[in-house]
Design a protein around this motif. Structure first.
Motif: not given
Length: 256
Positions: A221-235
């Protein structure tokens, strides 16, 4: 289980697999947290399912050329974690019903800590830590894996602070988690805790894990590492917070 519960379970597996392929370690935390917070499957059963799926996922990820590993890092972590798994499994079998409430609270706290480790920026060390630090982090990882197949936080935090390459860290984590899962499964079988219900749920989920893993390796996926970490953080935060919310009243009543 009804069709709706099966679909909810597979939805949890999908989110956990996506997170695992994006971050490298969050599969067990997210799957256990979401399934437990929705009371889809008993805690002990979902821990066994995670072990089975972790072994299968590791075979997919480590297949092919010999993976890059650092034996001076791998061996102390691996050996101490296997000892920790045995202690954790013994502790899990010794808990009674009231103590399981404390275990759910502990699990919620572990998941919340794991979520925080994803977004807290920690400066890597200039030199490798001494061997006792690897033994300690591996032992804590194994203990948590023995209790509920989610020993990521202490080991992930420790390894990502070391001056090691990404492939070495990733392969070390996959190897340790797979070895812990095999050990845990061996103890589960020896104790007669493996049921056909757990096996069928694992067989139901594994094709989904395999397909998602292969697709994400081929089409990242074309997501930044920062965006991925925050997404998983929320889950993770939602799953862990839900467990703490459910367990806290029972803990407070038992302590009163």
């Amino acid at each position: 289980m009804t069709l709706q519960l099966h679909l909810m379970f597979l939805g949890c597996v999908l989110l956990a697999t996506l997170a695992q392929n994006l971050t490298g370690f969050a599969f067990g935390l997210i799957l256990l947290g979401m399934v437990a917070s929705m009371n889809l499957i008993p805690l002990a059963e979902v821990a066994i399912i995670i072990s089975l799926l972790t072994v299968g996922n590791a075979l997919v990820n480590l297949g092919g050329p010999r993976p890059e590993l650092d034996r001076s890092v791998l061996m102390p972590v691996l050996l101490s974690s296997l000892i920790g798994v045995s202690i954790g499994m013994w502790g899990l079998g010794a808990l009674n019903e009231s103590q399981m409430t404390w275990l759910r609270l502990l699990l919620g706290c572990v998941i919340v800590i794991g979520s925080l480790l994803l977004v807290v920026q920690s400066k890597p060390r200039e030199r490798l830590s001494r061997q006792p630090a690897f033994w300690l982090s591996g032992g804590l990882c194994g203990l948590l894996n023995g209790l509920f197949s989610s020993g990521g936080p202490p080991l992930v935090y420790h390894l990502y602070r070391q001056p090691l390459g990404y492939e070495v860290i990733r392969n070390t984590l996959i190897t340790v988690f797979a070895a812990n899962s095999v050990t845990r499964l061996g103890l589960v079988i020896a104790q007669g805790q493996m049921t056909w219900h757990v096996i069928w749920l694992s067989l139901e989920a594994f094709p989904l894990v395999l397909v998602v893993t292969v697709l994400m390796r081929r089409y990242p996926p074309r997501l930044s590492l920062r965006a991925v970490r925050w997404l998983v953080f929320c889950l993770l935060l939602l799953a862990g917070g839900g467990l703490i919310r459910d367990a806290l009243p029972g803990v407070l009543m038992a302590s009163a």
